[in-house]
Every structure is written in structure tokens, then in C-alpha cells.
Design a protein around this motif. Structure first.
Motif, mmCIF file in Angstrom:
data_model
loop_
_atom_site.group_PDB
_atom_site.id
_atom_site.type_symbol
_atom_site.label_atom_id
_atom_site.label_comp_id
_atom_site.label_asym_id
_atom_site.label_seq_id
_atom_site.Cartn_x
_atom_site.Cartn_y
_atom_site.Cartn_z
ATOM 1 N N GLY A 192 0.815 -1.206 0.000
ATOM 2 C CA GLY A 192 0.000 0.000 0.000
ATOM 3 C C GLY A 192 0.851 1.260 0.000
ATOM 4 N N LEU A 193 1.926 1.258 0.797
ATOM 5 C CA LEU A 193 2.816 2.428 0.842
ATOM 6 C C LEU A 193 3.527 2.627 -0.496
ATOM 7 C CD1 LEU A 193 4.315 2.137 4.433
ATOM 8 C CD2 LEU A 193 2.604 3.776 3.613
ATOM 9 N N ARG A 194 3.904 1.531 -1.128
ATOM 10 C CA ARG A 194 4.516 1.651 -2.463
ATOM 11 C C ARG A 194 3.533 2.285 -3.439
ATOM 12 N NH1 ARG A 194 7.219 -4.288 -2.906
ATOM 13 N NH2 ARG A 194 9.080 -3.854 -1.691
ATOM 14 N N HIS A 246 3.967 5.936 -5.340
ATOM 15 C CA HIS A 246 3.887 6.047 -6.795
ATOM 16 C C HIS A 246 2.762 7.026 -7.192
ATOM 17 C CE1 HIS A 246 4.038 4.984 -11.002
ATOM 18 N NE2 HIS A 246 2.732 4.718 -10.970
ATOM 19 N N CYS A 247 1.629 6.895 -6.542
ATOM 20 C CA CYS A 247 0.486 7.768 -6.854
ATOM 21 C C CYS A 247 0.819 9.222 -6.568
ATOM 22 C CB CYS A 247 -0.734 7.312 -6.056
ATOM 23 S SG CYS A 247 -2.192 8.349 -6.300
ATOM 24 N N VAL A 248 1.411 9.501 -5.422
ATOM 25 C CA VAL A 248 1.738 10.884 -5.060
ATOM 26 C C VAL A 248 2.740 11.457 -6.049
ATOM 27 C CG1 VAL A 248 2.884 12.316 -3.302
ATOM 28 C CG2 VAL A 248 1.140 10.638 -2.618
ATOM 29 N N LYS A 249 3.747 10.673 -6.431
ATOM 30 C CA LYS A 249 4.727 11.162 -7.412
ATOM 31 C C LYS A 249 4.049 11.465 -8.741
ATOM 32 C CE LYS A 249 8.874 9.002 -5.588
ATOM 33 N NZ LYS A 249 9.907 7.975 -5.786
ATOM 34 N N THR A 250 3.131 10.612 -9.156
ATOM 35 C CA THR A 250 2.411 10.794 -10.414
ATOM 36 C C THR A 250 1.535 12.043 -10.347
ATOM 37 O OG1 THR A 250 2.365 8.402 -10.734
ATOM 38 C CG2 THR A 250 0.830 9.691 -12.042
ATOM 39 N N GLU A 251 0.875 12.258 -9.226
ATOM 40 C CA GLU A 251 -0.006 13.423 -9.045
ATOM 41 C C GLU A 251 0.786 14.728 -9.046
ATOM 42 O OE1 GLU A 251 -3.495 13.802 -8.065
ATOM 43 O OE2 GLU A 251 -3.885 11.756 -8.732
ATOM 44 N N GLU A 252 2.029 14.675 -8.526
ATOM 45 C CA GLU A 252 2.840 15.888 -8.452
ATOM 46 C C GLU A 252 3.297 16.367 -9.813
ATOM 47 O OE1 GLU A 252 5.993 14.862 -5.773
ATOM 48 O OE2 GLU A 252 4.800 15.310 -3.986
#
Length: 189
Positions: free
Chosen positions: A176-178, A182-188
Motif C-alpha cells: 500500500g505504501l509503495r 507512486h500515486c503521489v509522485k504521479t499526481e505531483e
């Protein structure tokens, strides 16, 4: 005549009898192994009261899980010491989290200087991003992460609360943390 504390056959016999509910066998197993289990916990934790608590928790685990011991995976003493070591490390993590949250609480409740509007907007955006990304996790991953990181439970506490094996909880949280990272990096971007 009883075997010495290093006599693996004697410890295996006592653990098997304990698994069958033999309280006297468990008491003897305790007498033969307590010094080593306590010594390990004390070395890891460097605190007598925490070590005593970990030993108590460990022996409760040994009693409840004696039937799960697999001699093919190692000796009784190694099985016991591994469990006690893991519980000691979990205690350290729990204490560090408690101290960190206490510091964060103190810092957050100290006199707060006015925050520039740009920072407020950025924090709001980060919060929204985190919420969106949490929403993309499986329910099991999200629940495990929330219990651990937002409710302050240790991994063993999450496992006990959800009646899920500890290795499964660790995998869920790790995966889940991975996904979150990944999601946060993509959103940024």
C-alpha cells in the motif's frame, strides 16, 4: 532427570506438551528458557520494565502458538528468541512513534506564526492528493495503513485487531505504501 536448557529434545518435548495444554510442561519450558528470552529483550530494549513486558507477551504467544512450531525451521530456542526479538523491535518502533507524535503534538500546539497563503494552499493540495491516492488503494491496504499510521497501532496490534496474520499485514502495508508513493509522485507531475 530433566535436560539442560540447551537440550533441544527436552525443549521440543516440553513445547509439544504445552501445545496439548500441559501447564506443568509450559512452566518447565519457561524455567529453562526465561533467562535467555529476557536477556535478549533487555539487550534490544535497554529497559527492564519494557523487557519484562515483552517477555510476558512473548510467553503468552508461545503458549497460544505452541502448536504452530515447526522443528524443520529451527530449534525451539531459536523460534522463541526470534519471536521475542520481533516483539522487542516492535516495542522500540511503537515507543519511537509515541515520542514523535508527542513532539509533533507539542509543536503543533505551540504558538503558531501566521502561515503565508501560498503554504496553506500547498498543504491543502497535498492533503487532497493524499486522500485521492488513499482512495485508490484496496480497502484492506487502506484500512491497515490507517490503523498503523493514523491510529498509531503497531503492526502486531493491527494484525490482532483485524485477526490477520502479521506477515499478511506487513505485506499489505508495504504494498500500500509503495502504491501511495507512486500515486503521489504521479499526481505531483
Amino acid at each position: 532427570m530433566h535436560g539442560s536448557p540447551t537440550d533441544g529434545t527436552e525443549l521440543s518435548r516440553l513445547l509439544a506438551a504445552s501445545a496439548a495444554g500441559d501447564h506443568a510442561a509450559f512452566a518447565r519450558l519457561y524455567d529453562l528458557t526465561n533467562a535467555r528470552v529476557y536477556g535478549l529483550a533487555l539487550r534490544v530494549l535497554n529497559d527492564r520494565s519494557h523487557a519484562e513486558e515483552v517477555v510476558q507477551e512473548s510467553y503468552l504467544h508461545f503458549w497460544q502458538q505452541a502448536h504452530r512450531y515447526d522443528s524443520g525451521r529451527g530449534s525451539v530456542v531459536n523460534w522463541m528468541l526470534t519471536i521475542a526479538h520481533r516483539r522487542s523491535v516492535d516495542r522500540i518502533r511503537s515507543e519511537e512513534l509515541y515520542r514523535r507524535r508527542g513532539s509533533e503534538y507539542t509543536s503543533a500546539n505551540a504558538a503558531v506564526p501566521s502561515t503565508p497563503l501560498v503554504e496553506v494552499v500547498e498543504q491543502h493540495e497535498e492533503t487532497l492528493t493524499l486522500r485521492r491516492c488513499l482512495g485508490r488503494l484496496t480497502n484492506l491496504q487502506r484500512d491497515s495503513i490507517e490503523l498503523s499510521y493514523f491510529d498509531g497501532m503497531t503492526y502486531p496490534e493491527v494484525a490482532a485487531y483485524t485477526a490477520t496474520p502479521l506477515p499478511t499485514i506487513k505485506s499489505r502495508i508495504r504494498d500500500g505504501l509503495r502504491s501511495l508513493r507512486h500515486c503521489v509522485k504521479t499526481e505531483e507531475v
